[in-house]
Design an enzyme around this catalytic site. Structure first.
Site, short mmCIF file in Angstrom:
data_model
loop_
_atom_site.label_atom_id
_atom_site.label_comp_id
_atom_site.label_asym_id
_atom_site.label_seq_id
_atom_site.Cartn_x
_atom_site.Cartn_y
_atom_site.Cartn_z
N GLU A 1 0.80 -1.24 0.00
CA GLU A 1 0.00 0.00 0.00
C GLU A 1 0.83 1.29 0.00
OE1 GLU A 1 -2.71 -0.38 3.32
OE2 GLU A 1 -3.69 -2.13 2.44
N ASN B 1 1.95 -5.14 -3.19
CA ASN B 1 0.55 -5.47 -2.85
C ASN B 1 -0.24 -4.20 -2.53
OD1 ASN B 1 -1.48 -7.53 -2.06
ND2 ASN B 1 -1.14 -6.83 0.05
N HIS C 1 -10.55 -6.24 -1.40
CA HIS C 1 -11.53 -6.07 -0.32
C HIS C 1 -12.72 -5.39 -0.98
CE1 HIS C 1 -8.79 -7.30 2.81
NE2 HIS C 1 -7.88 -6.46 2.36
N GLU D 1 -6.15 -10.70 -0.80
CA GLU D 1 -6.87 -10.46 0.47
C GLU D 1 -8.38 -10.43 0.25
OE1 GLU D 1 -5.30 -7.10 2.65
OE2 GLU D 1 -3.23 -7.58 2.14
N ASP E 1 -12.21 -10.44 0.27
CA ASP E 1 -13.41 -10.62 1.09
C ASP E 1 -14.50 -9.78 0.43
OD1 ASP E 1 -12.51 -8.07 2.08
OD2 ASP E 1 -11.84 -8.94 3.98
C1 XIL Z 1 -5.53 -6.11 8.81
C2 XIL Z 1 -5.82 -7.27 9.76
O1 XIL Z 1 -6.79 -8.10 9.18
C3 XIL Z 1 -6.28 -6.75 11.09
O2 XIL Z 1 -6.42 -7.83 12.02
C4 XIL Z 1 -5.29 -5.73 11.63
O3 XIL Z 1 -5.77 -5.17 12.81
C5 XIL Z 1 -5.00 -4.64 10.61
O4 XIL Z 1 -4.61 -5.22 9.38
N1 XIL Z 1 -4.70 -4.55 4.04
C6 XIL Z 1 -3.65 -5.36 4.40
C7 XIL Z 1 -3.79 -6.22 5.61
O5 XIL Z 1 -2.66 -5.44 3.68
O6 XIL Z 1 -2.56 -6.40 6.27
C8 XIL Z 1 -4.81 -5.67 6.57
O7 XIL Z 1 -4.98 -6.62 7.62
C9 XIL Z 1 -6.10 -5.38 5.86
C10 XIL Z 1 -5.91 -4.36 4.79
#
Ligand code: XIL
Length: 383
Positions: free
Chosen positions: A180, A230, A266, A294, A296
Site C-alpha cells: 500500500e 501489494n 476487499h 486479500e 473478502d
Molecule cells: C488487517 C488485519 O486483518 C487486522 O487484524 C489488523 O488489525 C489490521 O490489518 N490490508 C492489508 C492487511 O494489507 O494487512 C490488513 O490486515 C487489511 C488491509
C-alpha cells in the site's frame, strides 16, 4: 442397469481427468468401484455421487487457494484449525509477520508466531505467502518516534528487511515486500498525511526510491523468494491501478527483483464486475505473477447498523465469489496465476466488522464455521 454401468464408466474417466489431488482421486475411484460392484450384485444402488460436501477448495483449484490465518486461532479453535488445514493450500499470516509483530522494539526480533504458522503450513502441505515487510502502518511506536539522519533510517529499514526475510529464508515461498505505497487520490507515493495517519514514514525519511531498495534487500536476504508489491483499490480506482502498473513496470525495467503484484480485492456485493475484470486484465498484461491476495466480499457497504443477513444477500455474495474466481481464471494466464487468498475464512474473525464498526459477513464460512453459499460460489468458480 446398462445405463448405470455406462455412467459409472464415464464417471471413472471423468475423475481421472480432473485436477484433483491423489487421495481425493483414489477416494473417488473407490466410490465408483463400489457402485460398479453393487451393480454387478444386482443391488439397486442409487447413483447419488454427492461430492458437494466433501469437496474442498484446494482439491478443485488449479492454483494455490489460500487464506490469511492467525496462530492463536489455530491453537485455540478446533473448527478453525480443521478448515485451515483441509480447505487451503496456501497460508498468509494475517498479522504476525508485520513490522510491529516481528520487531516490537529496536533490534529485538520476535518470530515465534511466524514460526508456528510456518510449521503448521508445512504439516498441512501448504505454501506460505509472507505478509509484509514494509507498510506505512502496523508499525511499533518506536519506529514512529525514531530519531536519526537518513543513514540511521536506512540502516534501521535495511536491518529489518534483512533480518525478517533472512529468518524465514527457505521457509516461505514469497513476500509482500511493500504494501500500500500509493495514494488513493492522485496515484503518487504516500508521503505526508493526506488524512490522519495515511502518509508514509518510509517515503518521508528514505526518499521515493525506498521501494526499489526494499525489494533489493529482500532479494539479497532470500534470493529464492518471489517478491510482490501489494495494494488495494485497483478494481475501482483506475488512476491508482495505472500508477501501480507504471511503478512496477519501471522497477522491472530497472532490473529490480520483483515477481508479482497483489490485488487485495476487499470488495463488496456492489463492486463493479467490469472494474474487477479490467484490473485483472491490465495486471496480467504486465506479464508478472498476479495474486488475489486479500479477498473478502462485504454485504454491508452502506454501514447499516441494523442489517440482517438474508438469503438474498448471501446468494448475491456467492455469485460475486464465483465471478471473481472465474474472472481470475479467464483473465490471468495460467503461468501467472499465483493464486487466490481470502482474508481469513470465517465471519467470526473477519477484520471488516471491526475496522468499519458495522455488522458484516464477508467470508465463505459463517461465524459458526459452517459453509455459506459464498463457499459454494467460490468452489464453483474454481472448477
Ligand atoms: C488487517 C488485519 O486483518 C487486522 O487484524 C489488523 O488489525 C489490521 O490489518 N490490508 C492489508 C492487511 O494489507 O494487512 C490488513 O490486515 C487489511 C488491509
Amino acid at each position: 442397469m446398462e445405463e448405470l454401468k455406462s455412467s459409472v464408466t464415464t464417471l471413472s474417466a471423468y475423475f481421472i481427468t480432473l485436477p484433483l489431488n491423489r487421495s481425493f482421486r483414489l477416494l473417488s475411484l473407490f466410490m465408483v468401484l463400489l457402485i460398479t460392484y453393487s451393480c454387478k450384485k444386482g443391488t439397486p444402488t442409487p447413483v447419488t455421487v454427492s461430492s458437494v460436501d466433501t469437496t474442498t477448495l484446494r482439491s478443485v483449484a488449479s492454483f494455490p487457494i489460500g487464506a490469511a490465518m492467525n496462530p492463536d486461532l489455530i491453537k485455540s479453535n478446533t473448527y478453525y484449525t480443521k478448515i485451515a488445514g483441509t480447505q487451503y493450500s496456501s497460508l498468509t499470516p494475517e498479522n504476525v509477520m508485520k513490522f510491529a509483530a516481528t520487531e516490537p522494539s529496536l533490534s529485538q526480533f520476535s518470530f515465534a508466531d511466524g514460526d508456528y504458522l510456518v510449521s503448521f503450513a508445512a504439516q498441512k502441505h501448504m505454501r506460505v505467502h509472507a505478509h509484509n515487510l514494509i507498510w506505512y502502518t502496523s508499525l511499533p511506536v518506536w519506529v514512529i518516534n525514531f530519531q536519526g539522519d537518513s543513514l540511521a533510517w536506512e540502516s534501521m529499514f535495511k536491518t529489518h528487511i534483512e533480518t525478517v526475510a533472512g529468518h524465514f529464508k527457505g521457509k516461505v515461498a514469497s513476500w509482500d515486500v511493500v504494501n500500500e505505497a500509493i495514494r488513493d487520490d492522485n496515484g503518487t507515493l504516500r508521503n505526508q498525511d493526506v488524512n490522519a495517519g495515511d502518509g508514509s514514514i518510509w517515503r518521508r525519511h528514505l526518499g521515493p526510491d525506498y521501494i526499489a531498495r526494499a525489494f533489493q534487500y529482500a532479494h539479497e536476504a532470500d534470493p529464492n523468494a518471489l517478491l510482490f508489491y501489494n495494494d488495494y483499490g485497483q478494481e475501482y480506482n483506475g488512476l491508482k491501478l495505472d500508477s501501480i502498473i507504471a511503478l512496477v513496470t519501471k522497477l522491472k525495467t530497472r532490473g529490480i527483483p520483483i515477481s508479482g503484484i497483489g490485488i487485495q480485492l476487499h470488495i463488496d456485493i456492489n463492486t463493479s464486475n467490469t472494474g474487477i475484470t479490467t484490473a485483472l486484465q491490465k495486471l496480467a498484461a504486465t506479464g508478472l505473477l498476479i495474486h488475489i491476495s486479500e479477498l473478502d466480499i462485504s454485504v454491508n457497504p452502506g454501514n447499516n447498523q441494523n442489517l440482517v443477513l438474508t438469503d438474498a444477500l448471501m446468494q448475491t455474495q456467492a455469485a460475486k465469489y464465483q465471478f471473481v474466481a472465474q474472472t481470475y481464471r479467464a483473465s490471468v494466464p495460467v503461468a501467472q496465476q499465483y493464486g487466490i487468498t481470502t482474508w481469513e475464512f470465517s465471519d467470526a474473525v473477519s477484520w471488516i466488522p471491526v475496522y468499519y464498526n458495522r455488522p458484516d459477513w464477508p467470508l465463505p464460512f459463517d461465524a459458526s464455521y459452517n459453509k455459506k453459499a459464498a463457499f459454494y460460489g467460490l468452489l464453483k468458480g474454481l472448477q
